[in-house]
Design an enzyme around this catalytic site. Structure first.
Site, short mmCIF file in Angstrom:
data_model
loop_
_atom_site.label_atom_id
_atom_site.label_comp_id
_atom_site.label_asym_id
_atom_site.label_seq_id
_atom_site.Cartn_x
_atom_site.Cartn_y
_atom_site.Cartn_z
N GLY A 10 40.82 37.72 42.73
CA GLY A 10 41.80 38.81 42.71
C GLY A 10 41.24 40.08 43.33
O GLY A 10 41.55 41.19 42.90
N LYS A 57 42.73 57.15 59.66
CA LYS A 57 41.47 56.88 60.36
C LYS A 57 41.76 56.71 61.86
O LYS A 57 42.47 55.78 62.25
CB LYS A 57 40.84 55.61 59.78
CG LYS A 57 39.61 55.16 60.52
CD LYS A 57 38.95 53.94 59.88
CE LYS A 57 37.84 53.41 60.75
NZ LYS A 57 37.25 52.19 60.24
C1 LIG Z 1 28.67 46.88 51.17
C2 LIG Z 1 30.00 46.42 51.67
C3 LIG Z 1 30.86 47.32 52.28
C4 LIG Z 1 32.09 46.89 52.79
N1 LIG Z 1 32.90 47.77 53.47
C5 LIG Z 1 34.01 47.30 54.08
C6 LIG Z 1 34.85 48.15 54.84
O1 LIG Z 1 34.63 49.36 54.93
N2 LIG Z 1 35.91 47.61 55.46
C7 LIG Z 1 36.21 46.28 55.37
O2 LIG Z 1 37.17 45.82 56.00
N3 LIG Z 1 35.48 45.47 54.58
C8 LIG Z 1 34.39 45.94 53.96
N4 LIG Z 1 33.65 45.10 53.19
C9 LIG Z 1 34.14 43.77 52.92
C10 LIG Z 1 35.24 43.88 51.85
O3 LIG Z 1 34.72 44.52 50.72
C11 LIG Z 1 35.78 42.50 51.49
O4 LIG Z 1 36.14 41.81 52.65
C12 LIG Z 1 37.00 42.63 50.62
O5 LIG Z 1 36.79 43.49 49.55
C13 LIG Z 1 37.42 41.28 50.11
O6 LIG Z 1 36.55 40.83 49.11
P1 LIG Z 1 36.96 39.48 48.38
O7 LIG Z 1 38.33 39.64 47.82
O8 LIG Z 1 36.70 38.38 49.32
O9 LIG Z 1 35.86 39.36 47.23
P2 LIG Z 1 35.72 40.14 45.79
O10 LIG Z 1 36.22 41.54 45.86
O11 LIG Z 1 34.31 39.91 45.42
O12 LIG Z 1 36.67 39.33 44.86
C14 LIG Z 1 36.31 38.09 44.33
C15 LIG Z 1 37.26 37.71 43.25
O13 LIG Z 1 36.96 36.40 42.80
C16 LIG Z 1 36.92 36.39 41.40
N5 LIG Z 1 36.05 35.30 40.97
C17 LIG Z 1 34.80 35.00 41.39
N6 LIG Z 1 34.34 33.91 40.74
C18 LIG Z 1 35.33 33.50 39.91
C19 LIG Z 1 35.46 32.45 38.96
N7 LIG Z 1 34.49 31.57 38.75
N8 LIG Z 1 36.62 32.36 38.27
C20 LIG Z 1 37.62 33.24 38.46
N9 LIG Z 1 37.56 34.26 39.34
C21 LIG Z 1 36.42 34.38 40.05
C22 LIG Z 1 36.42 37.77 41.03
O14 LIG Z 1 36.72 38.09 39.69
C23 LIG Z 1 37.20 38.62 42.03
O15 LIG Z 1 38.50 38.84 41.54
C24 LIG Z 1 32.46 45.54 52.64
C25 LIG Z 1 31.63 44.65 51.96
C26 LIG Z 1 30.41 45.07 51.48
C27 LIG Z 1 29.51 44.11 50.77
#
Ligand SMILES: Cc1cc2nc3c(=O)[nH]c(=O)nc-3n(C[C@H](O)[C@H](O)[C@H](O)COP(=O)(O)OP(=O)(O)OC[C@H]3O[C@@H](n4cnc5c(N)ncnc54)[C@H](O)[C@@H]3O)c2cc1C
Length: 511
Positions: A21, A88
Site C-alpha cells: 500500500g 516542478k
Molecule cells: C531514498 C529514496 C528516494 C526516492 N525518491 C524518489 C523521488 O524523488 N521520486 C520518485 O519517483 N521516486 C523516488 N523514490 C522511489 C519511490 O519512493 C518509490 O518508487 C515509491 O515510493 C513506491 O514504493 P513502493 O510502493 O514500491 O514501496 P513501499 O513504499 O516500500 O511500499 C511497500 C508496501 O508493501 C507492504 N508490504 C511489504 N511486505 C509486506 C507483507 N509481507 N505483507 C503485507 N504488506 C507488505 C508495506 O507495508 C507497504 O505498504 C525514492 C526511493 C528511495 C529509496
C-alpha cells in the site's frame, strides 16, 4: 465485460490481488479500478501492512504524472491541495561538474529548430564563434525557475520555446492516501491491513495460488501484483525471478531522509547537490521540505552521512532520520507467471532524475495494455518484459552519465566514477555527441534529446563541430535570431508570477 469469459471463451482474470500500500500499490489499484469500472465480476484486493509501513520517500516526479492523474479524472487543484504539492519545472544540479558549478535540467526543448537542425547546433555554432551565453537562456522554464517563478504553459503555445512541461513535488504518504480514497470509492475494491506470511504456489505450474495472512485468512486470486517494495515478497522470495545488480556502475547503496521546516519561498524545482560520497536532494513542499542524502557506504558511514545531511539542512529537522538501504538494479522479469512486480519490487535506480514513480506508471501501462486472461500468454508477458527491461537500461545510462562525466577529483567516489568503465550504449552516445552534437535515441528512451543536451552541456562535454545545415547560415543573422529568442523568453518569464504567489492564488493547501 461482465461475464466470466471473454468473446474467445477464455476465462477472464476476475480477481487481482495487490500486495503493498505504498505509492506503487495504490497507483496500481486506482488505475485498475478505473479501468475495470463497469465490469461487475472483477475485484481488486489490496493487502498492506501498517506494521511494516511504506518507504516514506518518493516526492519528486516527472511530467508524466500529470497524464496519470488526468487519466483517472483527478482534479489538479484538489490533488495539489490534498498532497501539499508544489510545481516542478525541472532539477537544479549543483556541484556536479565541478564544485561551485550549477546547471538546470528543464522539462522542455531549447529554443526552436534552426534550418531543420535541433537548436543546440545553432548554440554550438555561436559558442564556436566566441559567444558564452548559457543554453539555459534559451529555455523558458529554466529562466522562470531561476527567478522562482511559475506559470502553466498555454494549451497551444504560439512559439516553440513556450512549449514546456511541468511535474510536481508532493507528500508521498498523502498521495498514497489520496489514491487509496479514490480506489476504495470504486465498487469491487477492498483493502486488508495484514501481513503476508506465506505465498503458496500451484504444484503443477508454479503460478501463485494464494497468500496466507497473519490473521489466518487465505487470499486466492487470478493475478498478483507485487508492490511490496524492496522486499519483493512475491516476485523474488516466492518466484525467485533474479536481479541484475548495477552497483558497479551506480555505487550508491544507502540513503538517509529527513524532512525539515520550510525555507523561504518554495523553489519550483528539485535541487540535487553533489556531495563528498553521493548527493543530496532538496524537495520543496507547501508544508515542509523533503531532504535526503544518497550515498555509497564504501566511502562514508551512516553517522557521517546523517551529520553531513543535518549540517546542510536549510530549516530545522522535523523528524528523526529515516535510513534506507538498496541495491541499484532491476528484476530480470517484472512479469513472471501470474505475478507483476510494480514499484521498488521491480527494481530501483537512485532518484537523481525522479524516475521511479514514472516507472511505476510505465509498468501499470504495460499491465493494462497486455492485460491477461487466466491462461496467461507467454508471448505477451515476454514482450512486456522486453520493453520494461529496455526502459530501465535507458534510464540507467542517463543516470550513469551524471557520475561518469564529472570533472571532480576531490573525493574517492568521484575519482572512481570518472575512471569506471560504462555500458557500451552510453559510450556510443557520448562519443556521437562529442563528434558533432548528435543525440542518439535508442528504443524506449524516457529522456528526450534536450535532456541529454542539458547533461552534455552541464558537464562541459561539448563538440567543436555541429550540424552542417547551421554552418551555412549567416552568423550575424543567427546571432540576431538567438538574441530575439532570449529577449522573448526573458519577457515571458518576467510576466510569470512567483511560484509561491501562484500556489497561494490557485491551490494553497489547508494549514
Ligand atoms: C531514498 C529514496 C528516494 C526516492 N525518491 C524518489 C523521488 O524523488 N521520486 C520518485 O519517483 N521516486 C523516488 N523514490 C522511489 C519511490 O519512493 C518509490 O518508487 C515509491 O515510493 C513506491 O514504493 P513502493 O510502493 O514500491 O514501496 P513501499 O513504499 O516500500 O511500499 C511497500 C508496501 O508493501 C507492504 N508490504 C511489504 N511486505 C509486506 C507483507 N509481507 N505483507 C503485507 N504488506 C507488505 C508495506 O507495508 C507497504 O505498504 C525514492 C526511493 C528511495 C529509496
Amino acid at each position: 465485460m461482465g461475464s466470466e469469459r471473454g468473446v474467445s471463451g477464455i476465462a477472464k482474470v476476475q480477481h487481482v490481488v495487490i500486495v503493498g500500500g505504498g505509492t506503487a500499490g495504490w497507483m496500481t489499484a486506482a488505475a485498475l479500478a478505473h479501468a475495470f469500472r463497469g465490469s461487475p465480476g472483477r475485484r481488486i484486493t489490496l493487502i498492506e501492512s501498517s506494521e511494516i509501513g511504506t518507504v516514506g520517500v518518493g516526492e519528486a516526479t516527472l511530467p508524466t504524472i500529470r497524464a496519470f492523474n488526468a487519466s483517472l479524472g483527478i482534479d489538479e487543484v484538489d490533488f495539489i491541495r490534498k498532497t501539499q504539492a508544489t510545481f516542478k519545472l525541472g532539477i537544479e544540479f549543483v556541484d556536479w561538474h565541478r564544485k561551485g558549478g550549477r546547471f538546470f535540467h528543464p522539462f522542455a526543448p531549447y529554443g526552436m529548430k534552426v534550418q531543420g537542425a535541433s537548436f543546440h547546433h545553432a548554440w554550438l555554432r555561436m559558442r564556436a564563434a566566441g559567444d558564452s551565453t548559457s543554453i539555459a537562456e534559451y529555455s523558458l522554464p529554466s529562466v522562470m525557475a531561476a527567478g522562482l517563478r511559475f506559470a502553466q504553459p498555454a494549451a497551444k503555445p504560439s512559439v516553440p520555446f513556450a512549449n514546456f512541461a511541468y511535474a510536481y513535488h508532493f507528500d508521498a504518504t498523502l498521495y498514497a492516501r489520496y489514491l487509496r480514497e479514490y480506489a476504495l470509492a470504486i465498487p469491487g475494491v477492498s483493502r486488508s491491513d495484514a501481513c503476508v506470511i506465506d505465498v503458496r504456489l500451484r504444484p503443477d505450474d508454479g503460478f501463485i495460488d494464494g497468500l496466507l495472512l497473519d490473521n489466518g485468512e487465505y487470499v486466492s486470486g487470478d493475478l498478483f501484483v507485487d508492490a511490496s517494495g524492496f522486499r519483493g515478497i512475491l516476485i523474488e522470495r516466492a518466484l525467485v525471478t533474479g536481479y541484475d545488480d548495477w552497483t558497479h556502475w551506480l555505487p550508491c547503496d544507502r540513503a538517509v531522509a529527513m524532512p525539515s521546516e520550510r525555507g523561504e519561498s518554495p523553489a519550483p524545482y528539485t535541487r540535487a547537490t553533489a556531495r563528498e560520497a553521493g548527493w543530496q536532494w532538496r524537495i520543496p513542499l507547501q508544508h515542509r521540505e523533503g531532504n535526503g542524502y544518497v550515498y555509497c557506504s564504501r566511502y562514508i558511514d551512516d553517522d557521517e552521512a546523517v551529520a553531513s545531511l543535518r549540517g546542510a539542512l536549510a530549516g530545522a529537522a522535523m523528524a528523526e532520520p529515516n535510513f534506507l538501504r538498496f541495491t541499484t538494479g532491476r528484476r530480470r522479469k517484472f512479469w513472471s507467471r501470474n505475478c507483476v512486480a510494480i514499484g521498488l519490487a521491480s527494481g530501483f535506480i537512485e532518484p537523481l532524475e525522479s524516475t521511479s514513480i514514472a516507472l511505476i506508471q510505465s509498468a501499470i501501462a504495460k499491465l493494462l495494455a497486455f492485460f491477461p486472461e487466466r491462461g496467461f500468454s507467454a508471448i505477451e508477458t515476454d514482450e512486456a518484459n522486453r520493453v520494461m527491461r529496455e526502459e530501465y537500461e535507458r534510464i540507467r545510462d542517463f543516470i550513469i552519465l551524471h557520475y561518469k562525466a564529472t570533472a571532480r577529483d576531490d573525493t574517492a567516489l568521484w575519482r572512481d566514477c570518472r575512471a569506471m568503465p560504462i555500458p557500451e550504449t552510453l559510450e556510443r552516445k557520448m562519443a556521437l555527441f562529442q563528434r558533432r552534437g548528435h543525440v542518439v535515441a535508442y528504443a524506449e528512451e524516457s529522456f528526450e534529446e534536450a535532456s541529454w543536451v542539458t547533461m552534455f552541456a552541464g558537464f562541459g562535454l561539448l563538440p567543436e563541430q555541429y550540424d552542417a545545415r547551421v554552418e551555412r547560415m549567416d552568423i550575424q543573422a543567427l546571432a540576431r535570431d538567438l538574441a530575439s529568442i532570449r529577449v522573448a523568453i526573458r519577457e515571458a518569464a518576467d510576466m510569470a508570477p512567483l511560484h509561491e504567489s501562484f500556489i497561494a492564488r490557485h491551490c494553497q493547501a489547508a494549514a
